[in-house]
Design an enzyme around this catalytic site. Structure first.
Site, PDB file in Angstrom:
ATOM      1  N   GLY A  14       0.821  -1.198   0.000  1.00 17.64           N
ATOM      2  CA  GLY A  14       0.000   0.000   0.000  1.00 17.64           C
ATOM      3  C   GLY A  14       0.859   1.252   0.000  1.00 17.64           C
ATOM      4  N   SER A  16       1.763   3.413  -2.507  1.00 18.81           N
ATOM      5  CA  SER A  16       1.701   4.368  -3.619  1.00 18.81           C
ATOM      6  C   SER A  16       1.136   5.721  -3.233  1.00 18.81           C
ATOM      7  CB  SER A  16       0.864   3.782  -4.763  1.00 18.81           C
ATOM      8  OG  SER A  16      -0.484   3.607  -4.355  1.00 18.81           O
ATOM      9  N   ASN A  87       1.499  -2.119   5.296  1.00 20.44           N
ATOM     10  CA  ASN A  87       0.749  -0.879   5.438  1.00 20.44           C
ATOM     11  C   ASN A  87      -0.600  -0.900   4.729  1.00 20.44           C
ATOM     12  OD1 ASN A  87       0.469   2.229   5.721  1.00 20.44           O
ATOM     13  ND2 ASN A  87       0.445   1.918   3.499  1.00 20.44           N
ATOM     14  N   SER A 139      -3.744   0.712  13.850  1.00 17.26           N
ATOM     15  CA  SER A 139      -4.513   1.931  14.113  1.00 17.26           C
ATOM     16  C   SER A 139      -4.810   2.011  15.596  1.00 17.26           C
ATOM     17  CB  SER A 139      -5.834   1.908  13.327  1.00 17.26           C
ATOM     18  OG  SER A 139      -6.703   2.945  13.755  1.00 17.26           O
ATOM     19  N   TYR A 151     -13.069  -2.375  10.257  1.00 23.24           N
ATOM     20  CA  TYR A 151     -11.705  -1.845  10.365  1.00 23.24           C
ATOM     21  C   TYR A 151     -11.132  -2.107  11.757  1.00 23.24           C
ATOM     22  CZ  TYR A 151      -7.969   1.675   9.933  1.00 23.24           C
ATOM     23  OH  TYR A 151      -6.762   2.330   9.881  1.00 23.24           O
ATOM     24  N   ALA A 153     -11.855  -4.392  13.916  1.00 23.94           N
ATOM     25  CA  ALA A 153     -11.577  -5.802  14.157  1.00 23.94           C
ATOM     26  C   ALA A 153     -10.299  -6.247  13.460  1.00 23.94           C
ATOM     27  CB  ALA A 153     -12.763  -6.651  13.685  1.00 23.94           C
ATOM     28  N   LYS A 155      -7.742  -4.398  12.555  1.00 19.86           N
ATOM     29  CA  LYS A 155      -6.572  -3.756  13.136  1.00 19.86           C
ATOM     30  C   LYS A 155      -6.270  -4.299  14.530  1.00 19.86           C
ATOM     31  CE  LYS A 155      -5.548  -1.144   9.667  1.00 19.86           C
ATOM     32  NZ  LYS A 155      -4.321  -1.386   8.875  1.00 19.86           N
ATOM     33  N   ILE A 184      -4.571  11.029  10.659  1.00 19.21           N
ATOM     34  CA  ILE A 184      -3.471  11.554   9.843  1.00 19.21           C
ATOM     35  C   ILE A 184      -4.056  12.245   8.611  1.00 19.21           C
ATOM     36  CG2 ILE A 184      -1.342  10.997   8.634  1.00 19.21           C
ATOM     37  CD1 ILE A 184      -1.288  10.417  11.668  1.00 19.21           C
TER      38      ILE A 184
END
Length: 252
Positions: A14, A16, A87, A139, A151, A153, A155, A184
């Site tokens: 991830g 790019s 990532n 996260s 998300y 779960a 992470k 961020i």
């Protein structure tokens, strides 16, 4: 501080755009040899323009066969892997009872299973040289509710996996750690989109929820990743470090 990362071979999934791209850029600044992998052709084309020294690999990271191909291409290109940064990730669905099981499965495939697969492949290569570092990007919502349930779960699973794998492979000279970013801000991220749509609401969120009174930057996340990947962090094993300006409410 010399992080001794010159000529280290680094794979960033991830990578790019956003945090991944920022991580790749910082490794390049330290003299590392870096490849980024992503699914989008346009984003990879852009990262090649912005970071001419980076190697780009394209593929669907939810597909096991694609992950195998990508990893083998990385090894064929560099001969070894010193650092893996898991990532890649994304957010989907809504409230738990409004989200189909398939959305939870999709989140796990992208955010978690891809990291497990790449880590297993990297560890096999790293063991041959009794050296290596894996950094998993999770996260703060892997520790507390805040993002979407799919998300959160995935992470949370990433944080647990980081600790278990770290304890398993440190005897082989391989360190595994993680970084848990808070909110961020970067041009291609969800926070920028929300800020553009409703600046008053998002500015109020920052004031109320982030003690530092601002969003974090990709560079601030990247700097912690580089430290964890370096020999300067030789006694840091199995940790997942919050990089959040105090946003997290967890006290552990």
């Amino acid at each position: 501080m010399d992080l001794q990362l010159k000529d280290r071979t680094v794979l960033v999934t991830g990578g790019s755009k956003g945090i991944g791209k920022g991580i790749a850029a910082r490794f390049l600044e330290e003299g590392a040899k870096v490849a980024v992998v992503a699914s989008g052709k346009e984003s990879l084309q852009q990262v090649r323009q912005d970071l001419p020294d980076v190697v780009t690999l394209q593929g669907d990271l939810t597909d096991e066969k694609e992950r195998e191909r990508i990893f083998n291409e990385f090894i064929d290109t560099f001969g070894k892997i010193d650092v893996l940064v898991n990532n890649v990730g994304g957010s989907n669905g809504g409230k738990t009872m409004e989200t189909p099981l398939s959305a939870f499965e999709d989140a796990m495939h992208l955010n978690y299973y891809s990291a497990v697969d790449f880590s297993q492949r990297a560890v096999k290569k790293m063991k041959e040289r009794q050296s290596g570092s894996i950094v998993n990007i999770s996260s703060i919502f892997g520790r507390e509710s805040g993002g979407k349930p799919t998300y959160n779960a995935s992470k949370a699973a990433m944080i647990s996996f980081t600790k278990s794998l770290a304890n398993e492979v440190i005897k082989d000279g391989i360190r595994v750690n993680g970084v848990a970013p808070g909110s961020i801000l970067h041009p291609t991220g969800n926070w920028q989109k929300r800020l553009d749509e409703d600046p008053e609401k998002i500015n109020a969120f920052v004031e109320q929820e982030i003690p530092s009174q601002r969003f974090g930057t990709v560079e601030e996340v990247a700097d912690v990743v580089l430290f964890l990947a370096s020999k300067k962090a030789s006694w840091v094993v199995g940790a997942t470090i919050n990089v959040d300006g105090g946003q997290s409410r967890a006290n552990f």
